[in-house]
Design a protein around this motif. Structure first.
Motif, short mmCIF file in Angstrom:
data_model
loop_
_atom_site.label_atom_id
_atom_site.label_comp_id
_atom_site.label_asym_id
_atom_site.label_seq_id
_atom_site.Cartn_x
_atom_site.Cartn_y
_atom_site.Cartn_z
N SER A 1 3.60 -1.40 4.94
CA SER A 1 2.84 -1.37 3.69
C SER A 1 1.94 -2.59 3.56
CB SER A 1 3.80 -1.31 2.50
OG SER A 1 4.58 -0.16 2.55
N MET A 2 2.45 -3.74 3.98
CA MET A 2 1.67 -4.97 3.92
C MET A 2 0.44 -4.88 4.83
SD MET A 2 2.83 -8.88 4.77
CE MET A 2 3.10 -8.53 6.49
N ILE A 3 0.64 -4.43 6.04
CA ILE A 3 -0.49 -4.30 6.98
C ILE A 3 -1.49 -3.27 6.48
CG2 ILE A 3 -1.10 -3.52 9.31
CD1 ILE A 3 1.50 -4.86 10.26
N PHE A 4 -0.99 -2.14 5.97
CA PHE A 4 -1.88 -1.10 5.46
C PHE A 4 -2.69 -1.61 4.27
CE2 PHE A 4 -2.57 2.89 2.99
CZ PHE A 4 -3.42 3.48 3.90
N GLY A 5 -2.06 -2.40 3.39
CA GLY A 5 -2.77 -2.98 2.25
C GLY A 5 -3.84 -3.97 2.66
N ILE A 6 -3.52 -4.82 3.62
CA ILE A 6 -4.50 -5.80 4.10
C ILE A 6 -5.67 -5.09 4.76
CG2 ILE A 6 -4.87 -7.65 5.79
CD1 ILE A 6 -2.01 -8.60 5.13
N LEU A 7 -5.38 -4.08 5.57
CA LEU A 7 -6.47 -3.32 6.21
C LEU A 7 -7.32 -2.59 5.19
CD1 LEU A 7 -4.67 -1.88 9.37
CD2 LEU A 7 -6.35 -3.73 9.26
N ALA A 8 -6.70 -2.07 4.14
CA ALA A 8 -7.47 -1.40 3.09
C ALA A 8 -8.37 -2.38 2.36
CB ALA A 8 -6.52 -0.72 2.10
N GLY A 9 -7.87 -3.59 2.09
CA GLY A 9 -8.71 -4.61 1.44
C GLY A 9 -9.87 -5.04 2.31
N LEU A 10 -9.60 -5.22 3.60
CA LEU A 10 -10.67 -5.59 4.53
C LEU A 10 -11.67 -4.45 4.70
CD1 LEU A 10 -8.64 -7.49 7.27
CD2 LEU A 10 -10.10 -8.46 5.50
N GLY A 11 -11.17 -3.22 4.72
CA GLY A 11 -12.06 -2.06 4.82
C GLY A 11 -12.96 -1.93 3.59
N ILE B 1 -0.59 -1.72 -2.61
CA ILE B 1 -1.61 -2.05 -3.61
C ILE B 1 -1.61 -3.55 -3.90
CG2 ILE B 1 -0.42 -1.77 -5.82
CD1 ILE B 1 -3.61 -0.01 -5.06
N LEU B 2 -0.45 -4.19 -3.80
CA LEU B 2 -0.38 -5.64 -3.97
C LEU B 2 -1.20 -6.36 -2.91
CD1 LEU B 2 1.04 -8.19 -5.30
CD2 LEU B 2 2.68 -7.96 -3.43
N PHE B 3 -1.01 -6.00 -1.66
CA PHE B 3 -1.74 -6.67 -0.58
C PHE B 3 -3.20 -6.20 -0.50
CE2 PHE B 3 2.53 -7.79 0.70
CZ PHE B 3 2.34 -9.12 1.03
N THR B 4 -3.48 -4.99 -0.97
CA THR B 4 -4.87 -4.57 -1.07
C THR B 4 -5.61 -5.45 -2.07
OG1 THR B 4 -4.31 -2.27 -0.55
CG2 THR B 4 -6.40 -2.65 -1.63
N GLY B 5 -4.98 -5.69 -3.21
CA GLY B 5 -5.60 -6.55 -4.22
C GLY B 5 -5.79 -7.98 -3.76
N ILE B 6 -4.79 -8.51 -3.06
CA ILE B 6 -4.89 -9.89 -2.57
C ILE B 6 -6.03 -10.02 -1.57
CG2 ILE B 6 -3.73 -11.64 -1.15
CD1 ILE B 6 -1.09 -10.72 -2.48
N SER B 7 -6.08 -9.10 -0.60
CA SER B 7 -7.13 -9.21 0.43
C SER B 7 -8.50 -8.85 -0.13
CB SER B 7 -6.78 -8.35 1.64
OG SER B 7 -6.68 -7.00 1.28
N ALA B 8 -8.56 -7.91 -1.07
CA ALA B 8 -9.85 -7.56 -1.66
C ALA B 8 -10.39 -8.70 -2.52
CB ALA B 8 -9.73 -6.29 -2.49
N ARG B 9 -9.51 -9.37 -3.23
CA ARG B 9 -9.98 -10.50 -4.04
C ARG B 9 -10.53 -11.61 -3.15
NH1 ARG B 9 -12.38 -11.34 -8.50
NH2 ARG B 9 -12.13 -13.46 -9.21
#
Length: 120
Positions: A44-54, A97-105
């Motif tokens: 989930s962490m990797i998927f969230g980070i990749l989603a934020g970078l994407g 969604i937590l790691f998506t938000g962190i990486s997107a921010r």
């Protein structure tokens, strides 16, 4: 993060309700638990980070600074979409969604217009 870890632990531990309790089964169940937890959390962490970078890459390539309402709507959609895909792949949507938000921010907010960035 505590709620997210709690949900992953509950989802993982709920698989072992009513299982047998001889020593071999307990060791096997513990290893299954460890693998399920690590797969669920780290996946989930990797998927969230990749989603934020994407999302950062998408917002960099597609310039919508002239239409801030559309930019904001699309940004919110992009931020919540990984939650549904994580649940579809039986990962933790909350951790994703937590790691998506962190990486997107960190990476995607620099590609937003000033008006949209102030709104977010």
């Amino acid at each position: 993060l505590n709620d997210a870890v709690g949900l992953v632990l509950f989802k993982t531990l709920s698989k072992f309700v009513g299982s047998e309790d001889n020593m071999e089964t307990i060791i096997h169940a513990f290893l299954d638990f460890l693998m399920d937890f690590l797969f669920g959390f780290i996946g989930s962490m990797i998927f969230g980070i990749l989603a934020g970078l994407g999302s950062a890459l998408f917002l960099k390539k597609v310039d919508m600074r002239h239409t801030p309402t559309l930019e904001l709507s699309l940004f919110v959609l992009i931020m919540y979409l990984p939650f549904f895909f994580a649940e579809l792949f039986e990962l933790s949507g909350i951790v994703t969604i937590l790691f998506t938000g962190i990486s997107a921010r960190r990476y995607a907010s620099h590609n937003l217009s000033t008006e949209t960035d102030e709104t977010v």
